[in-house]
Structure formats: structure tokens, C-alpha cells
Write a protein that holds these residues in place. Sequence first.
Motif, mmCIF file in Angstrom:
data_model
loop_
_atom_site.group_PDB
_atom_site.id
_atom_site.type_symbol
_atom_site.label_atom_id
_atom_site.label_comp_id
_atom_site.label_asym_id
_atom_site.label_seq_id
_atom_site.Cartn_x
_atom_site.Cartn_y
_atom_site.Cartn_z
ATOM 1 N N LEU A 89 -6.812 9.029 -9.493
ATOM 2 C CA LEU A 89 -7.720 7.954 -9.087
ATOM 3 C C LEU A 89 -6.955 6.786 -8.444
ATOM 4 N N ILE A 90 -5.802 6.444 -8.995
ATOM 5 C CA ILE A 90 -4.979 5.375 -8.412
ATOM 6 C C ILE A 90 -4.513 5.785 -7.018
ATOM 7 N N THR A 119 2.509 1.630 -3.379
ATOM 8 C CA THR A 119 1.538 2.081 -4.375
ATOM 9 C C THR A 119 1.293 3.589 -4.254
ATOM 10 N N SER A 128 -9.063 2.169 4.981
ATOM 11 C CA SER A 128 -10.054 1.128 5.296
ATOM 12 C C SER A 128 -9.426 0.001 6.109
ATOM 13 N N ILE A 134 -7.540 5.229 0.092
ATOM 14 C CA ILE A 134 -8.785 4.687 0.645
ATOM 15 C C ILE A 134 -8.578 3.254 1.133
ATOM 16 N N ALA A 135 -7.851 2.450 0.388
ATOM 17 C CA ALA A 135 -7.607 1.062 0.782
ATOM 18 C C ALA A 135 -6.809 0.990 2.084
ATOM 19 N N THR A 171 -6.102 9.709 -14.190
ATOM 20 C CA THR A 171 -5.928 8.294 -13.854
ATOM 21 C C THR A 171 -5.002 8.139 -12.656
ATOM 22 N N GLY A 175 0.817 -1.208 0.000
ATOM 23 C CA GLY A 175 0.000 0.000 0.000
ATOM 24 C C GLY A 175 0.851 1.260 0.000
ATOM 25 N N ALA A 204 -5.906 8.013 -4.997
ATOM 26 C CA ALA A 204 -7.069 8.041 -4.100
ATOM 27 C C ALA A 204 -7.484 6.627 -3.694
ATOM 28 N N THR A 205 -7.482 5.706 -4.631
ATOM 29 C CA THR A 205 -7.860 4.316 -4.328
ATOM 30 C C THR A 205 -6.886 3.685 -3.341
ATOM 31 N N ALA A 206 -5.606 3.920 -3.530
ATOM 32 C CA ALA A 206 -4.601 3.362 -2.609
ATOM 33 C C ALA A 206 -4.756 3.950 -1.210
#
Length: 145
Positions: free
Chosen positions: A51-52, A28, A62, A58-59, A48, A25, A54-56
Amino acid sequence: MQEPQSIRNHKRIHPIQHFFWLPLGGLTILTALASLIVAMINGGTVLTLLLILATAIIALISGFLARRNALIVQDRVIRIEEQFRYFRLTGNMPSFELTIRQWIALRFASDKEFPMLADQAGHQDLSPEQIKQTIQDWREDNYRV
């Protein structure tokens, strides 16, 4: 065969979390951030990469929250278990206030030394580390999340 649990080895390492999920994580996020900076400098497309990134993030958040919330619930359960154990062993409710961290440290004490150590922790305000160092007969807890 696993070594018996003691103050030296009671902290739990979860290999998937500590050696896979967290490093991957973090890597990334760093890679996405570096790529985003390069794309911004070179005038490339950044959507893009945002978004990558932000997704990392968020993961990772979480995963941290899932572990933190499980530990909070487990800490509360341990506190209740240890308060009940004190009552079961002494026939009395504790006449002192202990923090959750102190109760958690006391869970490693054997039934023989638990009431005396709990009283000592309550009256002398021992830190969780001092409580653990005082324990002579270590009681294992292999169920920590």
C-alpha cells in the motif's frame, strides 16, 4: 538581482518539485520496494508495504500528470500567441507550418527579428535549439509553468 534571461539560463527549475517532491517520492518508492523485498524474503507482512509503494507511485504519477497537462495547455496557448504575433507584425498568416516546439522557441525573439526568424524557421525547418541560437535580441518569458 536576477540575471537577464538568455539562452544560457531560460530553462526553469522549480525547487519544490525538483529538489523536494521528486527526490522524496523516489526515495519513498525505493525504500518501500526494498522493505517489501526484505519482508517477502523473511516471510513478513507485505500488505502495508504494498500500500505504501502503491501510494508513492500514485503520488508521483499524479504530480507528473499535473505538470505535463499544465505544460501542454501552456504550449498550445504559446503557439496561438505567437501565431497572432506573426499576424500582428506582418498582417499575414504564416504560409508555412511550424511545430509547437518551434513556435515555443520563437517566443524568445524580439518583435524586430521575429517575422524574419519565423519565416526562416518555416522554410529551413530549423530546430527549436537552432531558433534559440539564432536569436540576437532575447525577449524574456518568465511565466512558464
